[in-house]
Design a protein around this motif. Structure first.
Motif, mmCIF file in Angstrom:
data_model
loop_
_atom_site.group_PDB
_atom_site.id
_atom_site.type_symbol
_atom_site.label_atom_id
_atom_site.label_comp_id
_atom_site.label_asym_id
_atom_site.label_seq_id
_atom_site.Cartn_x
_atom_site.Cartn_y
_atom_site.Cartn_z
ATOM 1 N N SER A 130 -3.956 11.222 3.011
ATOM 2 C CA SER A 130 -3.420 12.319 2.213
ATOM 3 C C SER A 130 -2.056 12.771 2.726
ATOM 4 O O SER A 130 -1.249 13.295 1.975
ATOM 5 C CB SER A 130 -4.385 13.506 2.226
ATOM 6 N N GLY A 131 -1.770 12.555 4.016
ATOM 7 C CA GLY A 131 -0.483 12.943 4.590
ATOM 8 C C GLY A 131 0.360 11.732 4.916
ATOM 9 O O GLY A 131 0.090 10.619 4.470
ATOM 10 N N LEU A 132 1.384 11.984 5.708
ATOM 11 C CA LEU A 132 2.275 10.900 6.118
ATOM 12 C C LEU A 132 1.619 10.091 7.228
ATOM 13 O O LEU A 132 1.113 10.641 8.197
ATOM 14 C CB LEU A 132 3.605 11.458 6.622
ATOM 15 N N ASP B 214 0.801 -1.224 0.000
ATOM 16 C CA ASP B 214 0.000 0.000 0.000
ATOM 17 C C ASP B 214 0.836 1.277 0.000
ATOM 18 O O ASP B 214 0.287 2.372 -0.082
ATOM 19 C CB ASP B 214 -0.922 0.018 1.221
ATOM 20 N N VAL B 215 2.145 1.163 0.122
ATOM 21 C CA VAL B 215 3.009 2.347 0.188
ATOM 22 C C VAL B 215 2.999 3.073 -1.148
ATOM 23 O O VAL B 215 3.198 2.482 -2.200
ATOM 24 C CB VAL B 215 4.462 1.949 0.567
ATOM 25 N N ARG B 216 2.726 4.377 -1.084
ATOM 26 C CA ARG B 216 2.729 5.205 -2.291
ATOM 27 C C ARG B 216 3.894 6.186 -2.301
ATOM 28 O O ARG B 216 4.309 6.639 -3.347
ATOM 29 C CB ARG B 216 1.415 5.999 -2.407
ATOM 30 N N ASN B 217 4.417 6.522 -1.117
ATOM 31 C CA ASN B 217 5.473 7.525 -1.045
ATOM 32 C C ASN B 217 6.355 7.249 0.164
ATOM 33 O O ASN B 217 5.865 6.990 1.251
ATOM 34 C CB ASN B 217 4.852 8.920 -0.929
ATOM 35 N N ILE C 219 12.387 9.714 8.216
ATOM 36 C CA ILE C 219 11.685 8.857 7.258
ATOM 37 C C ILE C 219 10.193 9.135 7.383
ATOM 38 O O ILE C 219 9.647 9.137 8.485
ATOM 39 C CB ILE C 219 11.949 7.360 7.551
ATOM 40 N N GLY C 220 9.548 9.367 6.245
ATOM 41 C CA GLY C 220 8.105 9.553 6.195
ATOM 42 C C GLY C 220 7.501 8.582 5.196
ATOM 43 O O GLY C 220 8.032 8.419 4.091
#
Length: 164
Positions: free
Chosen positions: A138-140, A110-113, A130-131
């Motif tokens: 929508s955020g970290l 599921d990680v997008r960023n 690390i974020g």
């Protein structure tokens, strides 16, 4: 490799811990670390100081910064020890708290960023922030400052999120 992530998390079959660490104190904030250590140790100089004022006044002048330094150092140490970033072959989780507990986890699929932030000094000392965000937020979702070897963490997450 360890087979279990945390006693509170259900391990997935075949899940291995790849990285587990607490935020670093000295490498993340070396100046504050040195200042707090010096404030905490200032009381050891007390017997060697000449007394021009009263004994009690000199003691209070030393004891107050020493107590403040000790309390700040211990609070910071507890905050670092209460935060654990764990990267497994399936997910990344951040556990915060000693008496109370907060666990945030993001499955690698599921990680997008993945964000990695480092100042010049942090790059030299090999720490950073690390974020991690996913499509669901929508955020970290996970953000940890002072992570040792942050490039390794990012590379691990990138490797396992692309694995399908």
């Amino acid at each position: 490799m360890k087979e279990k992530v945390d006693s509170d998390l259900e391990p997935v079959e075949g899940e291995n811990i790849l990285y587990e660490a607490h935020p670093s104190m000295f490498r993340n904030q070396p100046l504050w670390f040195v200042i707090l250590v010096l404030l905490s140790l200032i009381g050891f100089a007390f017997p060697f100081l000449p007394f021009e004022t009263s004994y009690l006044t000199k003691f209070l002048e030393i004891a107050i910064p020493m107590v403040i330094g000790l309390i700040a150092f211990l609070a910071w140490w507890l905050k670092c020890k209460a935060t654990t970033l764990t990267v497994t072959s399936e997910r990344t989780s951040c556990r915060r708290g000693i008496l109370s507990k907060s666990i945030t986890e993001v499955w690698h699929q599921d990680v997008r960023n993945v964000q990695l932030d480092q100042s010049l000094l942090q790059r030299i000392l090999d720490v950073g922030t690390i974020g991690i965000s996913s499509a669901a937020q929508s955020g970290l979702e996970i953000s940890v400052s002072g992570v040792p070897h942050p490039e390794k963490v990012k590379a691990l997450i990138d490797t396992y999120r692309r694995r399908d």
